[in-house]
Design a protein around this motif. Structure first.
Motif, PDB file in Angstrom:
ATOM      1  N   ASP A 175      19.809 -56.217  -9.535  1.00 29.08           N
ATOM      2  CA  ASP A 175      19.589 -54.919  -8.892  1.00 29.08           C
ATOM      3  C   ASP A 175      18.446 -55.052  -7.887  1.00 29.08           C
ATOM      4  O   ASP A 175      17.275 -55.092  -8.264  1.00 29.08           O
ATOM      5  N   GLY A 176      18.791 -55.102  -6.596  1.00 27.40           N
ATOM      6  CA  GLY A 176      17.776 -55.267  -5.575  1.00 27.40           C
ATOM      7  C   GLY A 176      16.822 -54.097  -5.475  1.00 27.40           C
ATOM      8  O   GLY A 176      15.646 -54.265  -5.120  1.00 27.40           O
ATOM      9  N   GLU A 177      17.300 -52.876  -5.780  1.00 23.29           N
ATOM     10  CA  GLU A 177      16.416 -51.710  -5.740  1.00 23.29           C
ATOM     11  C   GLU A 177      15.366 -51.801  -6.839  1.00 23.29           C
ATOM     12  O   GLU A 177      14.191 -51.471  -6.628  1.00 23.29           O
ATOM     13  N   LEU A 178      15.763 -52.252  -8.027  1.00 16.95           N
ATOM     14  CA  LEU A 178      14.796 -52.451  -9.110  1.00 16.95           C
ATOM     15  C   LEU A 178      13.765 -53.496  -8.697  1.00 16.95           C
ATOM     16  O   LEU A 178      12.563 -53.316  -8.913  1.00 16.95           O
ATOM     17  N   ALA A 179      14.219 -54.602  -8.111  1.00 18.00           N
ATOM     18  CA  ALA A 179      13.305 -55.646  -7.656  1.00 18.00           C
ATOM     19  C   ALA A 179      12.308 -55.091  -6.654  1.00 18.00           C
ATOM     20  O   ALA A 179      11.105 -55.387  -6.714  1.00 18.00           O
ATOM     21  N   ASN A 180      12.793 -54.259  -5.726  1.00 17.64           N
ATOM     22  CA  ASN A 180      11.907 -53.675  -4.718  1.00 17.64           C
ATOM     23  C   ASN A 180      10.837 -52.811  -5.358  1.00 17.64           C
ATOM     24  O   ASN A 180       9.657 -52.888  -4.995  1.00 17.64           O
TER      25      ASN A 180
END
Length: 313
Positions: free
Chosen positions: A120-125
């Motif tokens: 999940d790229g949004e979580l990483a961000n």
């Protein structure tokens, strides 16, 4: 519903927002045959391609996100490929049928310890963004004489080449002589910040291990070069810590994932929810083993037990 292109592609697990923004600026992303631009509003109905490959946004967004804990060892680099042929952390990760692993922050080549990966790229961000103020805790072996005045300066703030910096907390972790261990806590992830802070006081870090990221500590049973998938309870708590919701759906009925042995690709048992141990200690693949404080006084080796982080929920 439309979203900004970098946010939607990040949620679909194609990369972090920063990575995707770089692709868009470089002209590598097309939307309906036209070159994309930063901030462009798109939906899953749009035809999006990256470097000539069609991106399957809808199926990616329906897939259950994953988070992986990885114990990095010194000598591994935090890139997908290395022109010098050095081993990379991505070589030891499990293959995905859908999505790709997005690394949460990074560690330099000489640093050991906890790395998080997610689909999940949004979580990483959210986990990496300075506004989230996610704590990172490190066990540091310092070569040189450290006094109370020096520790005070490191916690009140010193000037580095990229601006002021400081440790939120410093805890004595034992050791005698020129080599002494300390646990230090930061709320940001600037390049080599821990090492540069100590070097500003004319001492040198001879060993550095990240033992905690946010509320997640490096499990003591997780050996160097091995990984472990976070369970449903841990996922829910991680998402909540950065203001996101985690829809576990049918995952409630799933059994916990098992640790994968890198060398033989054979599963070994897992200890379950990482929150059950308030003071986990990493098992370090080295001649130096973590010891309790009492023994550290006579051996000069550290207690790598993570201090309990402040609640951010």
């Amino acid at each position: 519903m439309k979203e900004r292109i970098q946010k939607l592609l990040a949620r679909a697990g194609y990369g972090s927002r920063r990575e995707i923004e770089q692709w868009v600026v470089a002209g590598e992303v097309l939307v309906n045959g036209q070159m994309a631009h930063l901030g462009q509003q798109i939906s899953t109905q749009d035809k999006v391609s990256w470097r000539g490959k069609t991106l399957h946004l809808e199926s990616r967004l329906q897939a259950t996100p994953k988070v992986l804990l990885y114990h990095k060892t010194a000598g591994e680099v935090c890139t997908r490929t290395d022109p010098e042929g050095r081993p990379t952390v991505f070589e030891n990760l499990p293959r995905l049928r859908q999505g790709r692993w997005v690394m949460v922050g990074r560690l330099d080549v000489n640093t050991d310890g906890l790395l998080l990966f997610t689909t999940d790229g949004e979580l990483a961000n959210r986990l990496m963004h300075p506004s989230s103020e996610i704590e990172r805790e490190y066990a540091t072996r310092v070569l040189g004489e450290v006094d109370a005045e020096m520790l005070h300066r490191l916690q009140t703030g010193v000037e580095l080449e990229d601006g002021p910096a400081k440790f939120l907390r410093i805890t004595d972790a034992g050791g005698e002589g020129a080599n002494h261990w300390y646990h230090v806590v930061l709320a940001e992830g600037r390049n080599r910040e821990v090492r540069r802070l100590w070097e500003s006081q004319d001492v040198r870090v001879s060993r550095l291990i990240r033992i905690r990221y946010g509320h997640i500590s490096l499990p003591r049973h997780l050996r160097g070069g091995h990984h472990e998938e976070l369970d449903v309870k841990g996922m829910r708590r991680l998402y909540e810590s950065v203001g996101l919701s985690f829809d576990d759906g049918s995952l409630q009925q799933e059994r916990p994932r098992r640790t994968v042995n890198k060398a033989r690709s054979e599963p070994t048992s897992e200890r379950g929810d990482f929150r059950k141990s308030s003071t986990p200690r990493p098992r370090v693949e080295s001649r130096e083993k973590p010891y309790a404080n009492a023994r550290a006084k006579s051996t000069g080796r550290p207690n790598l037990t993570s201090s309990k982080p402040r609640s951010r929920d």
